[in-house]
Enzyme design. Structure first.
Site, mmCIF file in Angstrom:
data_model
loop_
_atom_site.group_PDB
_atom_site.id
_atom_site.type_symbol
_atom_site.label_atom_id
_atom_site.label_comp_id
_atom_site.label_asym_id
_atom_site.label_seq_id
_atom_site.Cartn_x
_atom_site.Cartn_y
_atom_site.Cartn_z
ATOM 1 N N HIS A 1 11.638 15.224 7.318
ATOM 2 C CA HIS A 1 12.790 14.763 7.911
ATOM 3 C C HIS A 1 13.024 15.076 9.460
ATOM 4 C CE1 HIS A 1 14.976 13.731 3.939
ATOM 5 N NE2 HIS A 1 13.918 14.489 3.438
ATOM 6 N N SER B 1 -2.789 -7.787 -8.805
ATOM 7 C CA SER B 1 -2.897 -6.214 -9.028
ATOM 8 C C SER B 1 -3.231 -5.666 -10.151
ATOM 9 C CB SER B 1 -2.005 -5.653 -8.019
ATOM 10 O OG SER B 1 -1.657 -4.346 -8.534
ATOM 11 N N GLY C 1 4.367 5.908 -6.371
ATOM 12 C CA GLY C 1 5.894 6.352 -6.420
ATOM 13 C C GLY C 1 5.651 7.755 -6.612
ATOM 14 N N LEU D 1 2.643 9.651 -2.230
ATOM 15 C CA LEU D 1 1.404 9.631 -1.515
ATOM 16 C C LEU D 1 1.215 8.516 -0.587
ATOM 17 C CD1 LEU D 1 -0.809 11.437 -3.811
ATOM 18 C CD2 LEU D 1 0.379 12.483 -2.261
ATOM 19 N N SER D 2 2.180 7.499 -0.818
ATOM 20 C CA SER D 2 2.492 6.276 0.250
ATOM 21 C C SER D 2 1.132 5.232 -0.445
ATOM 22 C CB SER D 2 1.959 6.507 1.497
ATOM 23 O OG SER D 2 2.810 5.402 2.393
ATOM 24 N N SER D 3 1.478 5.032 -1.667
ATOM 25 C CA SER D 3 0.830 3.799 -2.147
ATOM 26 C C SER D 3 1.023 2.559 -1.601
ATOM 27 C CB SER D 3 0.995 3.675 -3.610
ATOM 28 O OG SER D 3 2.134 3.465 -3.921
ATOM 29 N N SER D 4 2.429 2.340 -1.075
ATOM 30 C CA SER D 4 2.899 1.191 -0.440
ATOM 31 C C SER D 4 2.218 0.878 0.864
ATOM 32 C CB SER D 4 4.381 1.352 -0.258
ATOM 33 O OG SER D 4 4.859 2.387 0.548
ATOM 34 N N ASP E 1 4.006 6.699 7.699
ATOM 35 C CA ASP E 1 3.036 6.366 6.446
ATOM 36 C C ASP E 1 2.028 5.366 7.032
ATOM 37 O OD1 ASP E 1 4.814 7.888 5.237
ATOM 38 O OD2 ASP E 1 5.521 6.241 3.660
HETATM 39 P P1 ADP Z 1 4.943 5.405 -2.603
HETATM 40 O O1 ADP Z 1 5.419 6.732 -2.199
HETATM 41 O O2 ADP Z 1 3.661 5.503 -3.619
HETATM 42 O O3 ADP Z 1 4.683 4.613 -1.344
HETATM 43 P P2 ADP Z 1 6.997 3.510 -2.922
HETATM 44 O O4 ADP Z 1 8.321 3.206 -3.663
HETATM 45 O O5 ADP Z 1 7.134 3.503 -1.390
HETATM 46 O O6 ADP Z 1 6.120 4.743 -3.192
HETATM 47 O O7 ADP Z 1 5.914 2.042 -3.152
HETATM 48 C C1 ADP Z 1 5.378 1.997 -4.205
HETATM 49 C C2 ADP Z 1 5.572 0.411 -4.380
HETATM 50 O O8 ADP Z 1 4.273 -0.103 -3.780
HETATM 51 C C3 ADP Z 1 5.066 0.008 -6.109
HETATM 52 O O9 ADP Z 1 6.302 -0.060 -6.580
HETATM 53 C C4 ADP Z 1 4.310 -1.291 -5.925
HETATM 54 O O10 ADP Z 1 5.420 -2.220 -5.700
HETATM 55 C C5 ADP Z 1 3.701 -1.076 -4.265
HETATM 56 N N1 ADP Z 1 2.421 -0.947 -4.896
HETATM 57 C C6 ADP Z 1 1.753 0.518 -4.795
HETATM 58 N N2 ADP Z 1 0.369 0.404 -5.104
HETATM 59 C C7 ADP Z 1 0.306 -0.980 -5.489
HETATM 60 C C8 ADP Z 1 -0.850 -1.637 -5.820
HETATM 61 N N3 ADP Z 1 -2.061 -1.200 -6.165
HETATM 62 N N4 ADP Z 1 -0.867 -2.956 -6.418
HETATM 63 C C9 ADP Z 1 0.456 -3.401 -6.114
HETATM 64 N N5 ADP Z 1 1.423 -2.991 -5.661
HETATM 65 C C10 ADP Z 1 1.381 -1.681 -5.330
HETATM 66 MG MG MG Z 2 5.923 4.187 0.256
#
Ligand code: ADP
Ligand code: MG
Length: 393
Positions: free
Chosen positions: A44, A77, A132, A135-138, A182
């Site tokens: 933060h 995906s 989610g 770990l920033s999958s987005s 991120d």
């Molecule tokens: P996180 O903390 O993992 O970044 P977010 O809510 O910011 O969580 O992002 C998650 C979103 O990113 C998923 O709901 C999806 O829409 C997108 N996303 C993440 N990984 C993938 C993937 N492998 N393929 C397609 N979309 C993905």
């Molecule tokens: Mg994210």
């Protein structure tokens, strides 16, 4: 010799290729990868224009891609059975592509909005970054797609400009209000280093963070806590910080030095605001202290700063939940040098700095503490700082 019929490949890059072949036929022109990330310390502090210290993870998202002749994009995906296809009309209107594919359309949009000629492409996405968990999958998806499109289109776009573009994709196309951390971490991360980012100037510095050489490991515990009210609470914290900065007559809380903290707190109207400010100001200091220790090669000595960060998030910023507090307490009791929740709060992951040969014992202690409290079993893994977005082959 007999061959067993096709189980899906376990390697993430192989899964991307297999997905590409299966959906589109033929071979991809290349594969591009981007990692997830965790924030070592500095929570933060980003929207208070302060400091953060994330590092890239050895968990990756891989995009297998090939150009197509027309100006359209098809993306598949593992998260979904069916591919999504869109053209310029959808890409140029934020919000037109929804769901997970919006993260891909957002990258196309951000590139086009910056004046680049984005090549039409077929893309297949596979990922080992949990979705989610904080770990920033987005950002990993955005960065891998960006890397693929920049190279397929031979776009003139140096990597130091990628984080802003990926952030715009997420903020303005997807509509998720995130800072620059991120995208910076997953694009600019370097193996064996953490990325010291000044969120005001966006200046980045690579800080040596060689856990292995110190005989240490970073345990990441996925708390599996449901994100309760996270969005509303985030907005409330942000507002408190902005109001406090205004009351103190500074552009952002970053401008309050820890030496002047008591004087600043005395000017604030209520106890809650005072505690919010104390978290942010002391957290900025802890980031700087962590950077100084790492620069001096004293990796093992950062533990108490991690634990102090957690206490500050728990008591002053009030963003922890029982699951993460349990994981931190259990890790410390089992001999971790330091432990803290990482990420915006109300769930997500916990980091624990441990002797490499104690990692399993600490993970087991956390799992046992969860069972005792009746929580769903946590995920545990050890990680080392990895490299950022890159072409694979
Ligand atoms: P996180 O903390 O993992 O970044 P977010 O809510 O910011 O969580 O992002 C998650 C979103 O990113 C998923 O709901 C999806 O829409 C997108 N996303 C993440 N990984 C993938 C993937 N492998 N393929 C397609 N979309 C993905
Ligand atoms: Mg994210």
């Amino acid at each position: 010799m007999t061959t067993t019929p096709t189980a899906p490949p376990t390697d993430v890059a192989d899964r991307a290729t297999a997905g590409f072949r299966h959906r589109y036929g033929g071979e991809p022109a290349g594969r591009w990868a981007a990692p997830g990330r965790v924030n070592l310390i500095g929570e933060h502090t980003d929207y208070n224009e302060g400091f953060v210290l994330p590092f890239a993870l050895p968990l990756r998202t891989v995009v297998a891609a090939a150009p197509r002749d027309d100006e359209r994009w098809t993306v598949w995906s593992e998260l979904d059975a069916d591919p999504v296809e869109f053209g310029p009309a959808e890409a140029d209107r934020p919000g037109r592509v929804t769901g997970w594919a919006a993260y891909v359309a957002g990258v196309v949009w951000a590139l086009r909005a910056a004046g680049h000629r984005v090549p039409g492409a077929r893309l297949a996405v596979a990922s080992d970054v949990p979705v989610g968990s904080g770990l920033s999958s987005s950002a990993a998806v955005e960065a891998a797609v960006l890397a693929a499109l920049v190279e397929l289109g031979r776009l003139d776009l140096p990597t130091d400009r990628w984080p802003r573009l990926a952030q715009r994709a997420e903020n303005d196309y997807v509509g998720a209000p995130t800072g620059i951390m991120d995208q910076s971490a997953v694009i600019r991360g370097r193996a064996g280093h953490a990325l010291f980012l000044d969120c005001r100037t966006e200046d980045v510095q690579q800080i040596p963070f060689d856990l292995q050489a110190a005989g240490l490991a970073m345990l990441v515990v996925d708390s599996r806590a449901p994100h309760r009210h996270a969005d509303g609470e985030y907005a409330a914290r942000r507002k408190s910080c902005e109001q406090a900065a205004e009351a103190l007559g500074v552009p952002a809380l970053r401008d309050v030095d820890v030496a002047d903290l008591d004087a600043a707190l005395a000017k604030l109207p209520d106890d809650e605001t005072r505690r919010r400010v104390r978290h942010v100001v002391t957290e900025d200091r802890r980031v700087l202290d962590t950077v100084a220790l790492l620069r001096a090669g004293r990796v093992g000595d950062i533990g108490p700063l991690l634990t102090a960060s957690h206490a500050s998030m728990r008591d002053d910023f009030e963003i922890t939940v029982p699951e993460v507090d349990t994981a931190v307490d259990a890790a410390l009791a089992a001999g971790a040098y330091g432990a803290r929740m990482t990420g915006g709060g109300f769930g997500g992951c916990v980091l624990a700095l441990v002797d490499a040969d104690r990692a399993q014992a600490v993970a087991d202690a956390v799992t046992a503490a969860y069972a005792e409290r009746g929580f769903a079993a946590p995920g545990t893994r050890t990680v080392l700082p990895a490299g950022g977005a890159a072409r694979l082959d």
